[in-house]
Design an enzyme around this catalytic site. Sequence first.
Site, PDB file in Angstrom:
ATOM      1  CG  ASN A   9      -1.745   1.077   1.306  1.00 47.94           C
ATOM      2  OD1 ASN A   9      -1.784   2.145   0.305  1.00 47.94           O
ATOM      3  ND2 ASN A   9      -2.876   1.107   2.377  1.00 47.94           N
ATOM      4  NE  ARG A  86      -5.905   2.046  -0.223  1.00 48.26           N
ATOM      5  CZ  ARG A  86      -6.053   3.287   0.341  1.00 48.26           C
ATOM      6  NH1 ARG A  86      -4.877   3.695   0.853  1.00 48.26           N
ATOM      7  NH2 ARG A  86      -7.071   3.934   0.145  1.00 48.26           N
ATOM      8  CG  HIS A 175     -13.088   4.312   2.631  1.00 41.77           C
ATOM      9  ND1 HIS A 175     -13.542   5.283   3.761  1.00 41.77           N
ATOM     10  CD2 HIS A 175     -11.652   4.746   3.081  1.00 41.77           C
ATOM     11  CE1 HIS A 175     -12.709   6.120   4.120  1.00 41.77           C
ATOM     12  NE2 HIS A 175     -11.422   5.666   3.936  1.00 41.77           N
ATOM     13  NE  ARG A 236      -9.703  13.229   3.407  1.00 46.53           N
ATOM     14  CZ  ARG A 236      -9.620  11.912   3.319  1.00 46.53           C
ATOM     15  NH1 ARG A 236     -10.716  11.391   2.434  1.00 46.53           N
ATOM     16  NH2 ARG A 236      -8.800  11.117   3.613  1.00 46.53           N
ATOM     17  CD  GLU A 380      -8.941  -0.732   4.315  1.00 48.89           C
ATOM     18  OE1 GLU A 380      -8.547  -0.373   5.365  1.00 48.89           O
ATOM     19  OE2 GLU A 380      -9.374   0.249   3.388  1.00 48.89           O
TER      20      GLU A 380
END
Length: 397
Positions: A9, A86, A175, A236, A380
């Site tokens: 990743n 990823r 996601h 965010r 994940e």
Amino acid sequence: MDANLLVINCGSSSLKLAVFDSRHRKQASALAERLNSNDAFARISASEQPVQLPSGASHETALSTLINALKDQAIMANDPIAIGHRVVHGGETFREAALLNDESIAAIEDCASLAPLHNPVNLAGIAATRSLYPSVPQVAVFDTAFHQTLPARAFLYALPEAYYRDWAVRRYGFHGTSHFFMAQEAARRLGRTPATTSIISAHLGNGCSITAIRDGISVDTSMGLTPLEGLVMGTRSGDVDPGLFDFLADKGISAEEITEVLNTKSGLLGLSGQTNDMRSLCDLADHGHEPSALAIDIFCFRLAKYVGAMMASLTSLDALVFTGGIGENSARVRQQALSHLRLMGFQIDSELNEAHGAYSQGRVESSDSRFPVLVIPTDEELVIAREASRLATSSPV
Ligand code: ADP
């Protein structure tokens, strides 16, 4: 020596590796952070020995250094049998994971304009790994792929249709790997099959998103064209009035600055003026810091509103599922968010909630709740390892 799967990743300034055995059990993980800066560092989870990185180390340097360290420490003595990467954005091209070859890499490059901060760095990791392991099959697993089942009513913005036709402006969602894992794992814990299970999955980490999953399929999600839309996040803003852009432009703030503020200086950090970290925010609120308490309140209220919004895409609900660093660990956020949803019949049991879930199912709802509420740690990397192994063994390179 068991055969290994390697999961990679590549983030903007970090690199994470995970090594799984062929039965998909995690053997070790390795991390490099602050890459391309003077204080770049790296470590391997299973080992006490530090890994030395040169100052200013790039992703490529960190990758080869960590792989050599994994070899030296006999954690990955042989070449892996497959490698999973990823990749953030698969556009409309990738509805599922893909074996990497020149053609699929060119298609990922084509998606880069949709994720200019992420796809190029993901591709750099892929290129470096391919040159290290030219004959090992490699697979890309996309954050967006699980959401490619969204119906047009959920993915189209109410904009001139040429924007979608000419520039692919639409909601993609992110996601997806985590939400997919939730769909599988919630079904398993409830003794059901994913294809007949409908859930609302709330992934609450530094980035936050919520997804409605109907009979195992993503049918609505809170993130959009970019991972900025939807819930309040660490830094965010999530949803704001699009009229804000013109208003701020009038104040002399450039488009670049606005984007920077909305991505890196807003959310929990912007509201509290202190931190983007929910755990620190809870401590501050407990010590009477009112802006921190308000930031948590706004985070939870937005989350509750989105749970309600996700109901519009479902005909039944088998569970509301919480995951991600905040979703898994913050009893306060779960309790505060669900306190707004009593009208819908969500009731939480405070003891179960404080214990982050009871029994092997991780349930936190009280006996009079209309719907089960589950706390499930996301994984994940495991999904990427499984996909790498599935595609590598089912297709020729
Ligand atoms: P990322 O999106 O970077 O993978 P994580 O999923 O690890 O992030 O989530 C990070 C968030 O989880 C941080 O806001 C952190 O404070 C929060 N978190 C972790 N543990 C707790 C806890 N015990 N209580 C509240 N928040 C927590």
